[in-house]
Enzyme design. Structure first.
Site, PDB file in Angstrom:
ATOM      1  N   HIS A 124      -5.184  -0.809  -2.507  1.00  0.00           N
ATOM      2  CA  HIS A 124      -3.866  -0.199  -2.704  1.00  0.00           C
ATOM      3  C   HIS A 124      -3.911   1.151  -3.413  1.00  0.00           C
ATOM      4  CE1 HIS A 124      -1.266  -3.661  -1.576  1.00  0.00           C
ATOM      5  NE2 HIS A 124      -2.385  -4.325  -1.804  1.00  0.00           N
TER       6      HIS A 124
ATOM      7  N   CYS B 272      -2.895  -2.811   3.093  1.00  0.00           N
ATOM      8  CA  CYS B 272      -2.877  -4.262   2.900  1.00  0.00           C
ATOM      9  C   CYS B 272      -2.117  -4.944   4.050  1.00  0.00           C
ATOM     10  CB  CYS B 272      -2.283  -4.584   1.529  1.00  0.00           C
ATOM     11  SG  CYS B 272      -2.595  -6.271   1.003  1.00  0.00           S
TER      12      CYS B 272
ATOM     13  N   GLU C 262      -1.577   3.295  -3.565  1.00  0.00           N
ATOM     14  CA  GLU C 262      -0.268   3.622  -4.166  1.00  0.00           C
ATOM     15  C   GLU C 262      -0.127   3.062  -5.574  1.00  0.00           C
ATOM     16  OE1 GLU C 262      -0.859   1.147  -2.335  1.00  0.00           O
ATOM     17  OE2 GLU C 262       0.587  -0.484  -2.553  1.00  0.00           O
TER      18      GLU C 262
END
Lengths: 84, 226
Positions: free
Chosen positions: B196, B87, B198
């Protein structure tokens, strides 16, 4: 103190949805006859000392490396007013 | 001793803690790096997490790119150090010219936050080897400046060299050219993407899937086998 203006605009081939949103709002607000709007950034630099070729060259370098991202943007550098 | 992965915090970074957690879950040791650090504490890889570093002033990633720690990241990346930008981290990597192109405001002008289906196009990078080429994954996407742009020549080059690492599936969420969600450099050590991974590493939270874990297990394998 002399002022130097750096204008940064998206390259013509890059889609500018913010400019388009402004353009689309205009008729609703009673502003007719605007075919297109492109939105950009203006930087006003107050320069210490003389705005000579060397100073302008540095400002050019600043615009190219930092103020604009030349992958997507074009810029122009101009000295404001009569000062030169 | 396991491999050490640096996670950089800039002023305005949001996802550094989640990223450290994902690194730990994969069996790696996260090392916190600060934007003012002048060395990388001898980490084996670096992740630039998401957020709004420096408030996205000027352009997203434009100011972070000149922070002291980035000098070392750029140096390291050129020598083969694995670097992942997620990002805002992806935006910093394009501003640093470690990856080609640039990120612009979403074509619909809205902040978008949803689960996003992706296709892994390149499973040969340092960060994607635990996936299969063509594999479909779903991870959260959340941004307003997510529209990937580059000139036609660069796009053709990326496609020809297999450097489009991820593509959006089931509709393009932001107007990214050629549905590009993430890319890699030629060497495969530097990867950037807008979604994302994560946030998708534990079944308890988010999508309920762990589709993002592969990024972190990929780098674990690479570093441990190195």
């Amino acid at each position: 103190m002399a002022r130097v203006v750096v204008d940064v605009m998206l390259k013509p081939e890059i889609l500018d949805p913010q400019g388009q949103a402004v353009q689309r709002a205009l008729p609703r607000l009673g502003f007719a006859g605007i075919a297109d709007v492109r939105q950009g950034k203006r930087f006003e630099l107050e320069v210490e000392g003389p705005v000579d070729d060397a100073a302008l060259a540095r400002i050019h370098e600043m615009a190219e490396t930092f103020l604009a991202n030349t992958v997507i943007e074009d810029f122009t550098v101009k000295v404001d007013g009569e000062a030169r | 001793m396991t491999a050490r992965v640096g996670v950089i915090t800039f002023p305005g970074t949001l996802d550094d803690r989640d990223t450290q957690r994902a690194v730990r879950i994969a069996g790696l040791e996260p090392v916190s790096l600060w934007h003012r650090d002048k060395d990388l504490k001898q980490v084996d890889a670096v992740i630039l997490p998401g957020g709004f570093s420096y408030g996205d002033y000027l352009r997203a990633g434009a100011i972070s790119r000149f922070s002291p720690v980035m000098e070392k990241v750029i140096e390291g990346a050129r020598e083969g150090l694995p670097v992942l930008g997620i990002c805002n981290g992806f935006q910093v990597l394009t501003e640093s010219h470690l990856l080609p192109g640039a990120m612009l405001r979403n074509n619909h002008l809205h902040f978008i936050c949803r689960d996003q289906k992706l296709r892994v196009e390149n499973a040969d990078t340092a960060w994607t080897s635990d996936y299969e080429a063509g594999q479909e994954i779903s991870v959260p996407l959340k941004n307003i400046d997510g529209r990937y742009v580059a000139d036609e020549r660069t796009l053709d080059e990326l496609e020809a060299e297999g450097r489009v690492a991820f593509r959006y599936l089931d509709g393009n969420p932001n107007g990214s050219l050629r549905d590009i969600a993430g890319i890699t450099n030629a060497a495969g050590n530097v990867v950037g993407l807008m979604p994302h991974p994560e946030h998708a590493v534990e079944p308890l939270v988010g999508t309920g899937r762990t589709d993002g874990l592969g990024f972190f297990t990929s780098i674990l394998k690479k570093l441990v086998n190195a």
